[in-house]
Design an enzyme around this catalytic site. Structure first.
Site, PDB file in Angstrom:
ATOM      1  N   HIS A 121       0.820  -1.216   0.000  1.00 61.47           N
ATOM      2  CA  HIS A 121       0.000   0.000   0.000  1.00 61.47           C
ATOM      3  C   HIS A 121       0.846   1.255   0.000  1.00 61.47           C
ATOM      4  CE1 HIS A 121       0.060   2.125   3.921  1.00 61.47           C
ATOM      5  NE2 HIS A 121       0.467   0.968   4.398  1.00 61.47           N
ATOM      6  N   CYS A 122       0.179   2.354  -0.373  1.00 58.94           N
ATOM      7  CA  CYS A 122       0.771   3.685  -0.340  1.00 58.94           C
ATOM      8  C   CYS A 122      -0.325   4.648   0.087  1.00 58.94           C
ATOM      9  CB  CYS A 122       1.377   4.054  -1.704  1.00 58.94           C
ATOM     10  SG  CYS A 122       0.166   4.131  -3.037  1.00 58.94           S
ATOM     11  N   ARG A 123      -0.265   5.875  -0.351  1.00 54.25           N
ATOM     12  CA  ARG A 123      -1.274   6.862   0.043  1.00 54.25           C
ATOM     13  C   ARG A 123      -2.601   6.593  -0.662  1.00 54.25           C
ATOM     14  NH1 ARG A 123      -2.703  12.126  -1.941  1.00 54.25           N
ATOM     15  NH2 ARG A 123      -3.639  13.374  -0.283  1.00 54.25           N
TER      16      ARG A 123
END
Length: 105
Positions: A61-63
């Site tokens: 995941h990221c933003r």
């Protein structure tokens, strides 16, 4: 690319499922808000591929889901990973739909 929703991630967390959570954001972003995953920034992901499990589900995941998608594409193409899942909507979606106490930026 395989994806999971934030609701599916929450179910995995709550059930105690054995999986790896990788956060590909930068350290200052991780320090501001995180989901408790292992921090491996996108720019270093290929050099740290040995830290990523091959024998269980790995959620990346990221933003918002863009950088994690890039990381997954790179890892699948260069190293042949088949067990990677992109968190749809990233930490923003997690904050919106699961835990509003996680700050957004």
């Amino acid at each position: 690319m395989k994806e999971i929703t934030v609701e599916e991630l929450k179910e995995m967390q709550d059930s105690g499922e054995d999986f790896q959570l990788i956060d590909v954001r930068e350290s200052h972003e991780y320090d501001f808000a995180n989901l408790g995953g292992e921090l491996i920034p996108l720019g270093t992901i290929l050099n740290n591929a040995d830290k990523i499990s091959r024998d269980k589900k790995v959620v990346v995941h990221c933003r918002s889901g863009a950088r994690s998608g890039t990381a997954i594409n790179q890892l699948e193409q260069k190293f042949g990973f088949t067990n990677l899942y992109n968190l749809k909507g990233g930490i923003l979606a997690y904050s919106d739909r699961i835990d509003p106490d996680i700050p957004k930026y």
